[in-house]
Write a protein that holds these residues in place. Structure first.
Motif, short mmCIF file in Angstrom:
data_model
loop_
_atom_site.label_atom_id
_atom_site.label_comp_id
_atom_site.label_asym_id
_atom_site.label_seq_id
_atom_site.Cartn_x
_atom_site.Cartn_y
_atom_site.Cartn_z
N THR A 5 14.87 -0.80 -5.52
CA THR A 5 15.56 -1.91 -4.86
C THR A 5 16.54 -1.38 -3.83
OG1 THR A 5 15.36 -3.32 -6.83
CG2 THR A 5 17.09 -3.89 -5.24
N GLY A 6 16.54 -1.98 -2.65
CA GLY A 6 17.43 -1.54 -1.58
C GLY A 6 16.76 -0.63 -0.57
N PHE A 7 15.47 -0.33 -0.80
CA PHE A 7 14.71 0.51 0.13
C PHE A 7 13.56 -0.31 0.72
CE2 PHE A 7 16.93 3.54 -2.43
CZ PHE A 7 17.16 4.64 -1.60
N ALA A 8 13.04 0.15 1.85
CA ALA A 8 11.95 -0.54 2.52
C ALA A 8 10.98 0.47 3.12
CB ALA A 8 12.49 -1.47 3.60
N ASN A 9 9.81 -0.02 3.47
CA ASN A 9 8.81 0.77 4.20
C ASN A 9 8.48 0.02 5.48
OD1 ASN A 9 5.40 0.65 4.35
ND2 ASN A 9 6.43 2.58 4.77
N ILE A 10 8.87 0.62 6.62
CA ILE A 10 8.65 0.00 7.93
C ILE A 10 8.09 1.06 8.85
CG2 ILE A 10 9.69 -1.30 9.81
CD1 ILE A 10 12.10 -1.81 7.91
N GLU A 11 6.82 0.97 9.19
CA GLU A 11 6.22 1.94 10.10
C GLU A 11 5.04 1.34 10.85
OE1 GLU A 11 4.25 5.32 8.03
OE2 GLU A 11 4.94 4.34 6.21
N GLY A 12 4.66 2.00 11.93
CA GLY A 12 3.63 1.47 12.80
C GLY A 12 2.23 1.80 12.35
N GLY A 13 1.27 1.31 13.13
CA GLY A 13 -0.13 1.59 12.86
C GLY A 13 -0.73 0.64 11.84
N TYR A 14 -1.93 0.99 11.37
CA TYR A 14 -2.60 0.18 10.36
C TYR A 14 -1.85 0.30 9.04
CZ TYR A 14 -6.64 -0.44 13.43
OH TYR A 14 -7.46 -0.79 14.47
N ARG A 15 -1.57 -0.86 8.41
CA ARG A 15 -0.84 -0.87 7.15
C ARG A 15 -1.64 -1.49 6.01
NH1 ARG A 15 1.37 2.94 7.32
NH2 ARG A 15 2.64 2.37 5.50
N LEU A 16 -2.55 -2.41 6.34
CA LEU A 16 -3.40 -3.05 5.34
C LEU A 16 -4.82 -3.12 5.86
CD1 LEU A 16 -1.11 -6.09 4.34
CD2 LEU A 16 -1.52 -4.03 2.97
N THR A 17 -5.77 -3.08 4.96
CA THR A 17 -7.17 -3.08 5.37
C THR A 17 -7.68 -4.49 5.64
OG1 THR A 17 -7.96 -3.27 3.08
CG2 THR A 17 -7.70 -1.04 3.98
N GLY A 18 -8.76 -4.53 6.43
CA GLY A 18 -9.55 -5.74 6.51
C GLY A 18 -10.48 -5.78 5.32
N CYS A 19 -10.98 -6.94 5.01
CA CYS A 19 -11.82 -7.10 3.83
C CYS A 19 -13.01 -7.99 4.16
CB CYS A 19 -10.99 -7.71 2.69
SG CYS A 19 -11.94 -8.03 1.18
N ASP A 20 -14.21 -7.51 3.83
CA ASP A 20 -15.43 -8.30 3.97
C ASP A 20 -16.15 -8.36 2.63
OD1 ASP A 20 -15.21 -8.68 6.80
OD2 ASP A 20 -15.96 -6.64 7.10
N THR A 21 -16.78 -9.48 2.36
CA THR A 21 -17.67 -9.59 1.21
C THR A 21 -19.09 -9.68 1.75
OG1 THR A 21 -15.97 -10.76 -0.04
CG2 THR A 21 -18.22 -10.85 -0.89
N ILE A 22 -19.96 -8.85 1.20
CA ILE A 22 -21.32 -8.72 1.73
C ILE A 22 -22.32 -9.08 0.64
CG2 ILE A 22 -23.00 -7.18 2.83
CD1 ILE A 22 -20.54 -5.49 3.73
N TYR A 23 -23.22 -9.98 0.95
CA TYR A 23 -24.21 -10.47 -0.02
C TYR A 23 -25.60 -10.01 0.42
CZ TYR A 23 -20.29 -13.57 -1.15
OH TYR A 23 -19.05 -14.07 -1.48
N ILE A 24 -26.27 -9.28 -0.46
CA ILE A 24 -27.63 -8.78 -0.21
C ILE A 24 -28.57 -9.50 -1.17
CG2 ILE A 24 -29.09 -6.74 -0.05
CD1 ILE A 24 -26.64 -6.51 1.74
#
Length: 388
Positions: A165-184
Motif C-alpha cells: 500500500t502506498g506504491f504504484a506501477n506507472i510505465e509506458g508501452g504495452y501493459r495488458l494483453t489483447g484477448c481473442d477466443t477462437i472456435y475451431i
C-alpha cells in the motif's frame, strides 16, 4: 490532494463496503448504478445513464480547456466469497473479487473532491462508471453512447497485491494483453468404429491440431514477443464405437503486438485447413475479439508519474513486467491517448495478499485514499498540461 482524500476517507470506505456487500454481475449492476447516481446528483454534476447500467458524469470547470476521462469499473464475479470480513457479500455466489467496488468508491471520492474545486479546473472532467468490464462489454457501450467524443486523454487504475500500500506501477508501452477466443470445428463423416475406412474421423485430426498449434507460437512469432495460445475445451464424440462426425476446440489467445496477433490468426487458419485437407474433412475457424491490447501513451505516463510524486512521494513508482491479463480500457485508448496504472494494496498483517479472482480476495482499504487522490490529481495535472 492526499489530505483532501483523507478528509473524506470514511465516506470512501462506507461507499466501498456498501458496494462490496451488494455485488452484481456484469451488465446487471442496477443497484450499484442507483447508488452512484444518487451520490453524483448531490454533487451537481451533469449525469447521463447509458448502456445497461453505466453512468457518465460531467464536471465543467471555470475555464475552457481539454477534456479528461477518469474511469472505474463496477461489476463483480460469480464467486462464493470466503474472506473473513464483517461486510461479506449478501448475494450468494457473487463477490467483488477483483476490487471494482474500490475503484468505483475511489472515483466517487475523486468526484466529490473535484466538484468542490471547479475554479481550479481548466476544462472538463468526465467520470465513467462502467459496467461489464469482466465480459469486455462495458467500454463499447459507453463509446457507442458518445462518451469519448471530444476527449483528449483518459486515465484508469487497478489495485494489485503485488505491491505494498502506498506504491504504484506507472510505465509506458504495452501493459495488458489483447484477448481473442477462437472456435475451431472439424466436420467429417460418422460411422461404425469397426470400419473407420468408411467414415471420416474428426477426433484424431483435432488432436493433431491441438499438438500442432504450439509450433505456431515458437516458429512463427519472434521469441521476444509474448503470445499465449491455450486450448480450454475439446468436445467430440457420443459413444466409444461411433466415429465422431464433429470435433470442437475452444481456444484463448493473449498477445501484445497487433502484428503478432495477425501472424497467429493467419497461422491458425492455415494449420486448421491443412490438417482438415490432409484427413479429407471440413473445418471452420471463428475468431471472436474479446478485447485489444493496452498500450500506455508516453506523454500521459510522464504526467501520471509526476502526479504520483505529488500524491505518494518520490521513489514510490515500482516497475513491473506487463501482465498477461486483459482489460476493455483498451477500447477507450483507440479514441484518445490514455494511461492505465496499478496501485498496490498488499498488507500481510491484514491478509491483503490474494490476487484478483480469488475467493479470499481482500484489499487493504488504506490504499483507497491514495487511489482517490491519484484520480483527482491526475485530472488537474492533465488539464493544466501543455499537451495538445
Amino acid at each position: 490532494m492526499l489530505d483532501k482524500a483523507k478528509s473524506i476517507e470514511d465516506y470512501i470506505v462506507k461507499v466501498r463496503r456498501t458496494f462490496h456487500e451488494n455485488p452484481e454481475l456484469s451488465n446487471q449492476e442496477y443497484d450499484t448504478q442507483r447508488l452512484i447516481v444518487d451520490e453524483l446528483e448531490k454533487l451537481g454534476l451533469e449525469i447521463e445513464t447509458v448502456g445497461n447500467t453505466s453512468t457518465i458524469a460531467r464536471l465543467i470547470g471555470s475555464k475552457k480547456g481539454k477534456t479528461v476521462v477518469l474511469r472505474a469499473d463496477m461489476d463483480a464475479l460469480p464467486i462464493i466469497e470466503e474472506s473473513e470480513i464483517d461486510f461479506k457479500s449478501k448475494n450468494d455466489g457473487v463477490m467483488h473479487a477483483c476490487g471494482h467496488d474500490a475503484h468505483s468508491a475511489m472515483l466517487l471520492g475523486a468526484a466529490k473532491i473535484l466538484s468542490g474545486m471547479r475554479d481550479k479546473i481548466n476544462g472538463e472532467v468526465r467520470f465513467f462508471f462502467q459496467e461489464g468490464e469482466e465480459n469486455f462489454s462495458g467500454a463499447k457501450k459507453i463509446i457507442e453512447a458518445g462518451g469519448m467524443e471530444n476527449v483528449d486523454g483518459c486515465f484508469a487504475m487497478h489495485g494489485l497485491p503485488t505491491m505494498e500500500t502506498g506504491f504504484a506501477n506507472i510505465e509506458g508501452g504495452y501493459r495488458l494483453t489483447g484477448c481473442d477466443t477462437i472456435y475451431i470445428k472439424f466436420e467429417g463423416v460418422s460411422g461404425h468404429g469397426s470400419s473407420p475406412q468408411l467414415a471420416k474421423d474428426t477426433i484424431h485430426p483435432a488432436c493433431m491440431f491441438v499438438t500442432d498449434i504450439q509450433g505456431i507460437v515458437t516458429k512463427n512469432v519472434a521469441p521476444q514477443e509474448p503470445v499465449v495460445v491455450s486450448v480450454g475445451r475439446i468436445n467430440a464424440g457420443t459413444k466409444a464405437n461411433i466415429i465422431s462426425k464433429y470435433a470442437e476446440i475452444d481456444m484463448s489467445m493473449r498477445y501484445f503486438d497487433p502484428a503478432a496477433r495477425k501472424v497467429v490468426h493467419d497461422a491458425i487458419i492455415r494449420h486448421a485447413n491443412a490438417i482438415a485437407d490432409a484427413y479429407e474433412i471440413e473445418v471452420s475457424v471463428d475468431i471472436e475479439e474479446s478485447t485489444l491490447s493496452l498500450k500506455n501513451d508516453d506523454d500521459l505516463v510522464r504526467i501520471a508519474q509526476k502526479t504520483s510524486e505529488k500524491v505518494l512521494g518520490k521513489g514510490k513508482n515500482i516497475l513491473m513486467k506487463p501482465l498477461m491479463a486483459s482489460e476493455d480500457m483498451s477500447y477507450y485508448f483507440q479514441h484518445a491517448k490514455g494511461v492505465y496504472i496499478n496501485m498496490g494494496f498488499k498488507n500481510d498483517e491484514k491478509g491483503s495478499v490474494y490476487f484478483p479472482h480469488h475467493e479470499k480476495f481482500k484489499i487493504d482499504e488504506d490504499y483507497m485514499v491514495y487511489g482517490t487522490a491519484m484520480f483527482a490529481q491526475f485530472a488537474l495535472d492533465f488539464l493544466d498540461s501543455e499537451l495538445y
